[in-house]
Design a protein around this motif. Structure first.
Motif, PDB file in Angstrom:
ATOM      1  N   MET A   1       4.767  35.398   8.732  1.00 20.15           N
ATOM      2  CA  MET A   1       4.615  36.695   8.056  1.00 20.15           C
ATOM      3  C   MET A   1       3.955  36.521   6.692  1.00 20.15           C
ATOM      4  N   ALA A   2       4.322  35.458   5.981  1.00 18.41           N
ATOM      5  CA  ALA A   2       3.706  35.196   4.675  1.00 18.41           C
ATOM      6  C   ALA A   2       2.220  34.887   4.840  1.00 18.41           C
ATOM      7  N   GLU A   3       1.869  34.119   5.863  1.00 11.68           N
ATOM      8  CA  GLU A   3       0.464  33.805   6.123  1.00 11.68           C
ATOM      9  C   GLU A   3      -0.348  35.063   6.430  1.00 11.68           C
ATOM     10  N   LYS A   4       0.284  36.007   7.082  1.00  2.80           N
ATOM     11  CA  LYS A   4      -0.394  37.260   7.424  1.00  2.80           C
ATOM     12  C   LYS A   4      -0.467  38.222   6.243  1.00  2.80           C
ATOM     13  N   GLY A   5       0.169  37.869   5.143  1.00  4.31           N
ATOM     14  CA  GLY A   5       0.140  38.728   3.963  1.00  4.31           C
ATOM     15  C   GLY A   5       1.092  39.910   4.040  1.00  4.31           C
ATOM     16  N   LEU A   6       2.070  39.846   4.935  1.00  6.49           N
ATOM     17  CA  LEU A   6       3.038  40.927   5.047  1.00  6.49           C
ATOM     18  C   LEU A   6       3.994  40.916   3.849  1.00  6.49           C
ATOM     19  N   LEU A   7       4.511  42.063   3.499  1.00  4.95           N
ATOM     20  CA  LEU A   7       5.402  42.184   2.343  1.00  4.95           C
ATOM     21  C   LEU A   7       6.837  41.772   2.634  1.00  4.95           C
ATOM     22  N   GLN A   8       7.240  41.766   3.884  1.00  4.69           N
ATOM     23  CA  GLN A   8       8.636  41.506   4.229  1.00  4.69           C
ATOM     24  C   GLN A   8       9.172  40.193   3.650  1.00  4.69           C
ATOM     25  N   PRO A   9       8.464  39.063   3.769  1.00 11.88           N
ATOM     26  CA  PRO A   9       9.013  37.829   3.168  1.00 11.88           C
ATOM     27  C   PRO A   9       9.183  37.935   1.651  1.00 11.88           C
ATOM     28  N   THR A  10       8.233  38.590   1.002  1.00 17.83           N
ATOM     29  CA  THR A  10       8.318  38.748  -0.448  1.00 17.83           C
ATOM     30  C   THR A  10       9.516  39.611  -0.825  1.00 17.83           C
ATOM     31  N   ILE A  11       9.728  40.697  -0.126  1.00 20.81           N
ATOM     32  CA  ILE A  11      10.851  41.593  -0.430  1.00 20.81           C
ATOM     33  C   ILE A  11      12.178  40.878  -0.201  1.00 20.81           C
ATOM     34  N   ILE A  12      12.313  40.205   0.936  1.00 21.10           N
ATOM     35  CA  ILE A  12      13.552  39.476   1.237  1.00 21.10           C
ATOM     36  C   ILE A  12      13.811  38.418   0.170  1.00 21.10           C
ATOM     37  N   THR A  13      12.768  37.677  -0.180  1.00 23.87           N
ATOM     38  CA  THR A  13      12.912  36.603  -1.158  1.00 23.87           C
ATOM     39  C   THR A  13      13.205  37.156  -2.545  1.00 23.87           C
ATOM     40  N   LEU A  14      12.625  38.300  -2.897  1.00 23.09           N
ATOM     41  CA  LEU A  14      12.927  38.927  -4.187  1.00 23.09           C
ATOM     42  C   LEU A  14      14.381  39.395  -4.262  1.00 23.09           C
ATOM     43  N   VAL A  15      14.925  39.869  -3.153  1.00 17.19           N
ATOM     44  CA  VAL A  15      16.334  40.262  -3.128  1.00 17.19           C
ATOM     45  C   VAL A  15      17.213  39.035  -3.373  1.00 17.19           C
ATOM     46  N   ILE A  16      16.912  37.936  -2.681  1.00 17.40           N
ATOM     47  CA  ILE A  16      17.675  36.704  -2.876  1.00 17.40           C
ATOM     48  C   ILE A  16      17.527  36.212  -4.309  1.00 17.40           C
ATOM     49  N   PHE A  17      16.297  36.240  -4.829  1.00 24.69           N
ATOM     50  CA  PHE A  17      16.033  35.864  -6.222  1.00 24.69           C
ATOM     51  C   PHE A  17      16.896  36.690  -7.178  1.00 24.69           C
ATOM     52  N   SER A  18      16.951  37.995  -6.949  1.00 27.56           N
ATOM     53  CA  SER A  18      17.715  38.890  -7.822  1.00 27.56           C
ATOM     54  C   SER A  18      19.202  38.564  -7.805  1.00 27.56           C
ATOM     55  N   VAL A  19      19.736  38.347  -6.619  1.00 31.06           N
ATOM     56  CA  VAL A  19      21.159  38.015  -6.493  1.00 31.06           C
ATOM     57  C   VAL A  19      21.458  36.700  -7.207  1.00 31.06           C
TER      58      VAL A  19
END
Length: 139
Positions: free
Chosen positions: A42-60
């Motif tokens: 998904m990251a290779e395809k440029g989709l936002l889902q990995p970024t959003i999931i990772t930002l949530v984990i980062f925030s926590v």
């Protein structure tokens, strides 16, 4: 200053920093750190889902590191420190223990990912537990 909570806060901070690295460096980092091939693709395809999931984990993880630093006496006292540290400690310990179940049922990740991440979560959880026990009267 409580050294156990300081170490726990630093490890949570390192974890959030590595998660930011996954967002910045993309698929190779998602693969290296065991996020699973699906996240990497998904990251290779440029989709936002990995970024959003990772930002949530980062925030926590960011908030968790701040609570550890607060309880250690490094930064200003935050609201509901006792309750927050009980929850944070419990989550780390439960995640650490539960991860060993997934070694035989890895659900998209390698058994090695589950072993290493579980050991790390248990370590951070135990640091929180010892530090929380020491600081309890002053929180």
């Amino acid at each position: 200053m409580n050294y156990y909570l300081t170490a726990a806060g630093c490890l949570s901070a390192l974890a959030w920093l590595l998660h930011l690295g996954c967002i910045y460096y993309g698929a190779p980092w998602y693969r290296f750190f065991g996020a699973g091939e699906h996240m990497a693709v998904m990251a290779e395809k440029g989709l936002l889902q990995p970024t959003i999931i990772t930002l949530v984990i980062f925030s926590v993880l960011s908030v968790w590191s701040l609570y550890a630093f607060s309880a250690a006496g490094i930064i200003v006292s935050m609201l509901l420190v006792r309750l927050a540290l009980i929850v944070i400690t419990s989550v780390y310990l439960l995640r650490g223990l539960a991860g060993f179940y997934f070694v035989t049922n890895p659900i998209g990740r390698s058994p090695e990912f589950w072993i290493w991440s579980s050991v790390i979560c248990l370590l951070v959880g135990l640091l929180h537990l010892v530090g929380l026990k020491q600081q309890w009267p002053t929180l």
